[in-house]
Design an enzyme around this catalytic site. Structure first.
Site, PDB file in Angstrom:
ATOM      1  N   SER A  53       9.317  19.355   7.109  1.00  0.00           N
ATOM      2  CA  SER A  53       7.987  19.099   6.564  1.00  0.00           C
ATOM      3  C   SER A  53       7.942  17.692   5.957  1.00  0.00           C
ATOM      4  O   SER A  53       8.133  16.709   6.658  1.00  0.00           O
ATOM      5  CB  SER A  53       7.620  20.190   5.551  1.00  0.00           C
ATOM      6  OG  SER A  53       6.247  20.198   5.285  1.00  0.00           O
TER       7      SER A  53
ATOM      8  N   ASP B 122       0.609  26.006  13.281  1.00  0.00           N
ATOM      9  CA  ASP B 122       1.010  25.663  11.908  1.00  0.00           C
ATOM     10  C   ASP B 122      -0.232  25.584  11.026  1.00  0.00           C
ATOM     11  O   ASP B 122      -1.129  24.787  11.281  1.00  0.00           O
ATOM     12  CB  ASP B 122       1.732  24.310  11.924  1.00  0.00           C
ATOM     13  CG  ASP B 122       2.380  23.957  10.597  1.00  0.00           C
ATOM     14  OD1 ASP B 122       1.838  24.336   9.532  1.00  0.00           O
ATOM     15  OD2 ASP B 122       3.419  23.271  10.607  1.00  0.00           O
TER      16      ASP B 122
ATOM     17  N   HIS C 262       4.430  27.405   9.870  1.00  0.00           N
ATOM     18  CA  HIS C 262       4.965  26.241   9.168  1.00  0.00           C
ATOM     19  C   HIS C 262       6.368  26.553   8.670  1.00  0.00           C
ATOM     20  O   HIS C 262       6.567  27.351   7.761  1.00  0.00           O
ATOM     21  CB  HIS C 262       4.069  25.846   7.986  1.00  0.00           C
ATOM     22  CG  HIS C 262       4.514  24.572   7.333  1.00  0.00           C
ATOM     23  ND1 HIS C 262       4.291  23.336   7.884  1.00  0.00           N
ATOM     24  CD2 HIS C 262       5.210  24.349   6.189  1.00  0.00           C
ATOM     25  CE1 HIS C 262       4.802  22.394   7.118  1.00  0.00           C
ATOM     26  NE2 HIS C 262       5.372  22.990   6.086  1.00  0.00           N
TER      27      HIS C 262
END
Length: 338
Positions: A150, A278, A306
């Site tokens: 991320s 996501d 995610h």
């Protein structure tokens, strides 16, 4: 051979039937999944003093690895740590395959507040460069691999783009998992609807208290009342992240820190994994082949959420585990040490 010719070999993912949709795949992975097949990771922590008089804490996995085995370094996501589900799953992968493994914590994320009037941000490629340089210096006999998750993945690919040809002196290959490579698109997505009510609240529940402790360290650093009134990451970044790290405002920060504009400059093997469902990263914002150079592989499976990618286990596919994604990404990285 062009890396694109064989880069996606072995990269596949199928979501379990009982976890439909990006939100369920995200939440189950973080809250209910099995993170490791072997023993739980054991960590040894070391403190590194930074060039600006601050510090970061680095957790080294304590499983056995050969002296010449690759070292896999993981840069965690927003408010993550070595205790995050994906960090534990990657540590389990490293242990199973005989790799050394380490998690450097971004400033303020190791459980102890850092000293300087700053924290961390999505585009801090200078910090990434310093961390990787130190790992390379301390492990001269090990091929160095890096994965970012991320926020950490955006920062890692931003570094690779900025470094260009010189990145090869640091690492053999890099990977970004579920990274918002267009920070504006991701930032606006997490500030709407269900995302705002669930994920934004979770992030702010730890970010705001840490920011207030930073204000106690450095009085006058920002407007306390305004920060307490922040209800999304855009407002938080406008008051805290952007000004503390040299950006004019949130829009300037998101524009200048995004990795997508520099993907074409990457000259080291790089994998960018993004699930199309996501919740944080709109599929329309993801890079295409036209945005990248020959060293970048795009893996964009339809499902995964995610940093989710839960997989079925057991007779009926329940409970699930999150080792499939680290296995695929880790094997891709290791393949580039030859």
């Amino acid at each position: 051979m062009n890396l694109r010719d064989c880069a996606t070999e072995g990269l596949s993912y199928e979501a379990p039937w009982w976890l439909p949709g990006g939100n369920l795949q995200t939440l189950w992975a973080a809250l209910g999944s099995r993170r490791h097949f072997g023993p739980a990771p054991r960590w040894q922590r070391s403190r590194w003093n930074t060039p600006d008089g601050d510090f970061i804490d680095v957790d080294h996995a304590q499983h056995a690895s050969a002296a010449q085995a690759p070292l896999l370094v993981l840069f965690h996501g927003l408010e993550g740590s070595s205790g995050s589900h994906y960090a534990m799953a990657f540590a389990d992968f490293a242990a199973a395959h005989g790799l050394a493994f380490a998690v450097p914590h971004f400033r303020g994320c190791s459980g102890e507040l850092n000293h300087a009037p700053r924290a961390y941000h999505s585009g801090d490629f200078a910090e990434i460069d310093w961390v990787l340089a130190r790992f390379a210096q301390e492990n001269p006999g090990r091929p160095l691999l890096a994965v970012g998750v991320s926020l950490g993945g955006n920062a890692l690919l931003r570094w690779a783009g900025e470094a260009g040809e010189t990145a090869r002196a640091r690492v053999r290959a890099v990977a970004a998992v579920c990274s918002p490579l267009d920070l504006a698109a991701g930032g606006h997505a997490i500030g709407r609807g269900f995302n705002r009510q669930v994920y934004t609240r979770v992030f702010l529940s730890t970010m705001v208290p840490k920011a207030l402790k930073k204000l106690e360290q450095h009085p006058g650093l920002f407007d306390r009342a305004a920060l307490l009134a922040a209800r999304d990451l855009y407002e938080f970044d406008n008051l805290f992240t952007a000004p503390l790290h040299g950006f004019r405002n949130t829009d300037d920060y998101w524009a200048r820190a995004s990795a997508k504009p520099v993907l074409h400059r990457i000259r080291v093997p790089a994998l960018a994994l993004n699930a199309l469902n996501d919740p944080f990263v709109p599929a329309t914002s993801l890079p295409t082949a036209q945005d990248t150079g020959p060293c970048v592989t795009l893996w964009q499976p339809p499902r995964g959420g995610h940093v989710g990618f839960p997989s079925a286990a057991g007779r009926w596919g329940v409970p699930g585990h999150v080792r499939t994604m680290p296995e695929a990404v880790g094997r891709w990285l290791v393949a580039h040490t030859a």
